[in-house]
Design an enzyme around this catalytic site. Structure first.
Site, PDB file in Angstrom:
ATOM      1  N   LYS A  92       0.814  -1.230   0.000  1.00  0.00           N
ATOM      2  CA  LYS A  92       0.000   0.000   0.000  1.00  0.00           C
ATOM      3  C   LYS A  92       0.839   1.267   0.000  1.00  0.00           C
ATOM      4  CE  LYS A  92      -4.404  -1.528   1.928  1.00  0.00           C
ATOM      5  NZ  LYS A  92      -5.382  -1.370   2.997  1.00  0.00           N
TER       6      LYS A  92
ATOM      7  N   LYS B  47      -5.481  -9.745  -6.141  1.00  0.00           N
ATOM      8  CA  LYS B  47      -6.722 -10.063  -5.425  1.00  0.00           C
ATOM      9  C   LYS B  47      -7.823  -9.061  -5.797  1.00  0.00           C
ATOM     10  CE  LYS B  47      -6.098  -7.403  -1.267  1.00  0.00           C
ATOM     11  NZ  LYS B  47      -6.106  -7.182   0.128  1.00  0.00           N
TER      12      LYS B  47
ATOM     13  N   LYS C  91     -11.454  -3.716  -2.955  1.00  0.00           N
ATOM     14  CA  LYS C  91     -12.550  -2.760  -2.772  1.00  0.00           C
ATOM     15  C   LYS C  91     -12.269  -1.433  -3.441  1.00  0.00           C
ATOM     16  CE  LYS C  91     -13.582  -3.618   2.029  1.00  0.00           C
ATOM     17  NZ  LYS C  91     -12.651  -3.273   3.080  1.00  0.00           N
TER      18      LYS C  91
HETATM   19  P1  TYM Z   1     -10.722  -5.597   4.651  1.00  0.00           P
HETATM   20  O1  TYM Z   1     -11.725  -4.552   4.992  1.00  0.00           O
HETATM   21  O2  TYM Z   1      -9.711  -5.280   3.606  1.00  0.00           O
HETATM   22  O3  TYM Z   1     -11.459  -6.933   4.199  1.00  0.00           O
HETATM   23  C1  TYM Z   1     -12.507  -7.505   4.958  1.00  0.00           C
HETATM   24  C2  TYM Z   1     -12.367  -9.015   4.949  1.00  0.00           C
HETATM   25  O4  TYM Z   1     -12.427  -9.509   3.595  1.00  0.00           O
HETATM   26  C3  TYM Z   1     -11.288 -10.320   3.336  1.00  0.00           C
HETATM   27  N1  TYM Z   1     -10.916 -10.121   1.911  1.00  0.00           N
HETATM   28  C4  TYM Z   1     -10.915 -11.084   0.993  1.00  0.00           C
HETATM   29  N2  TYM Z   1     -11.199 -12.395   1.068  1.00  0.00           N
HETATM   30  C5  TYM Z   1     -11.120 -13.118  -0.082  1.00  0.00           C
HETATM   31  N3  TYM Z   1     -10.771 -12.577  -1.285  1.00  0.00           N
HETATM   32  C6  TYM Z   1     -10.459 -11.258  -1.392  1.00  0.00           C
HETATM   33  N4  TYM Z   1     -10.113 -10.739  -2.570  1.00  0.00           N
HETATM   34  C7  TYM Z   1     -10.532 -10.454  -0.220  1.00  0.00           C
HETATM   35  N5  TYM Z   1     -10.307  -9.145   0.021  1.00  0.00           N
HETATM   36  C8  TYM Z   1     -10.541  -8.953   1.338  1.00  0.00           C
HETATM   37  C9  TYM Z   1     -10.205  -9.801   4.273  1.00  0.00           C
HETATM   38  O5  TYM Z   1      -9.212 -10.778   4.493  1.00  0.00           O
HETATM   39  C10 TYM Z   1     -11.031  -9.489   5.508  1.00  0.00           C
HETATM   40  O6  TYM Z   1     -11.223 -10.664   6.276  1.00  0.00           O
HETATM   41  N6  TYM Z   1      -7.386  -5.292   8.366  1.00  0.00           N
HETATM   42  C11 TYM Z   1      -8.685  -5.801   8.004  1.00  0.00           C
HETATM   43  C12 TYM Z   1      -9.801  -5.301   8.894  1.00  0.00           C
HETATM   44  C13 TYM Z   1      -9.595  -5.504  10.368  1.00  0.00           C
HETATM   45  C14 TYM Z   1      -9.724  -6.729  11.068  1.00  0.00           C
HETATM   46  C15 TYM Z   1      -9.497  -6.410  12.442  1.00  0.00           C
HETATM   47  C16 TYM Z   1     -10.015  -8.041  10.662  1.00  0.00           C
HETATM   48  C17 TYM Z   1      -9.293  -4.538  11.284  1.00  0.00           C
HETATM   49  N7  TYM Z   1      -9.246  -5.080  12.534  1.00  0.00           N
HETATM   50  C18 TYM Z   1      -9.546  -7.402  13.421  1.00  0.00           C
HETATM   51  C19 TYM Z   1     -10.047  -9.014  11.678  1.00  0.00           C
HETATM   52  C20 TYM Z   1      -9.829  -8.698  13.017  1.00  0.00           C
HETATM   53  C21 TYM Z   1      -9.014  -5.361   6.594  1.00  0.00           C
HETATM   54  O7  TYM Z   1      -8.493  -4.376   6.113  1.00  0.00           O
HETATM   55  O8  TYM Z   1     -10.000  -6.090   5.982  1.00  0.00           O
END
Ligand code: TYM
Length: 324
Positions: A111, A192, A195
């Protein structure tokens, strides 16, 4: 009862990768565990956001949580910034996390690479994520594969704290699915599904119309071999479509590949459109039936419940570290 915690950032378009890779699992877990699912709005601020858009996205993600089937009677749904203990514990954990550890985080490297003015928040982001998880004595964290390294760091931080200050934190386990934990972009299947990627043809948003879903899947990048088999290295585009079909129908990738071998890519895409439109229809019907008042009430009650637990953990940690 075992505890589950996970979070999603209220940024960009919540897509089918988020849903199939993590959020669908949230719904399955809520019956057997005590669950906390968070709108991680503080994490969203690690890159520039328009305040009005962010405010809307926070409510939109909470609405999506309800629309996929999370039930506030069983599960605590809340926004991270409504529970100040997240920021406070994040600071304390930053003081026992090493610069070298954060520098090795691949998501930070991706990033920040080639960007000027990278925020310090983007760098320390994993310590805030560790705080989210550790505040709730979390046993399991359902996430996609891209969060594995952050979970390993969370475990290291918890163990380090326990060794230095005495048994305090539960050391959490990640829950990462075998299939669907990394859904790839439809236009660039080496990357991947994201969003916030500029090219929205690469992702299927949970709120896409049937026409959009059709256009995106029919145009998805595959290869010219026209022979159906599952091999993510050699055939990343086709294998991604097989994966999308597999997780939505609860059939193995081998099974799907065998069915379409001989029928060709076109038929697989057509059937995948139908299955995907159907998955989204259930979510969108519910999404449209939820009022904003209801969302605000759920978030407010969720934060009240979360605050009690989080505050207790925070006080324990402060005491052990020599504060209070
Ligand atoms: P975030 O918001 O990017 O994504 C949310 C969840 O979706 C999963 N994900 C995917 N799974 C499969 N294929 C994809 N292309 C894909 N893109 C995203 C992510 O792995 C995630 O589970 N850092 C985290 C948010 C967070 C968090 C936490 C998660 C903050 N605190 C505590 C668990 C526990 C994030 O940016 O997810």
């Amino acid at each position: 009862m075992t505890r589950v915690f996970s979070g999603v950032q209220p940024t960009g378009d919540i897509h089918i990768g988020n849903y199939l890779g993590a959020m669908k699992r949230f719904v399955e877990l809520q019956d057997e565990h005590e669950c906390f699912f968070c709108v991680v709005d503080l994490h969203a601020l690690t890159v520039p956001q328009n305040p009005d858009i962010l405010r809307n996205k926070i409510l939109q993600l909470a609405r999506i949580y309800l629309a996929i089937g999370l039930d506030p009677a069983k599960t605590t749904l809340f926004a991270q910034s409504h529970v100040p203990a997240h920021s406070e514990l994040a600071w304390l954990l930053q003081c026992i996390t090493y610069f070298g550890e954060l520098s090795r985080m691949t998501q930070f490297k991706d990033k920040s690479s080639g960007k000027e003015n990278v925020s310090v928040g983007l760098f320390t982001y994993p310590a805030l994520m560790a705080a989210d998880i550790l505040l709730y004595d979390t046993d399991y964290v359902p996430v996609g594969a891209d969060q594995k390294q952050h979970l390993e760091l969370t475990r290291d931080i918890a163990q380090r704290f326990n060794n230095r200050f005495g048994e305090t934190f539960v050391v959490p386990e990640p829950l990462i699915s075998d299939v669907g934990a990394k859904i790839m972009s439809l236009t660039d299947p080496e990357k991947k599904m994201s969003k916030s990627a500029e090219d929205e043809m690469g992702r299927i948003s949970l709120l896409d119309t049937p026409d959009m879903v059709k256009k995106k899947i029919m145009r998805a990048v595959t290869d010219s071999e026209n022979c159906v088999y599952y091999d993510p290295d050699k055939k990343p585009g086709l294998s991604n479509l097989i994966t999308l079909m597999s997780v939505q129908t609860n059939r193995s990738v081998e099974d799907i590949a065998a069915e379409y071998d001989g029928k060709g890519y076109g038929q697989l895409k057509k059937d995948l459109v139908e299955v995907t439109v159907n998955t989204l229809k259930g979510i969108q019907d519910k999404y449209n039936s939820i009022s904003e008042d209801e969302i605000r009430k759920v978030l407010s009650e969720g934060a009240d419940k979360a605050r009690v637990i989080a505050e207790k953990t925070l006080q324990k940690v402060q005491q052990k570290m020599g504060l209070r």
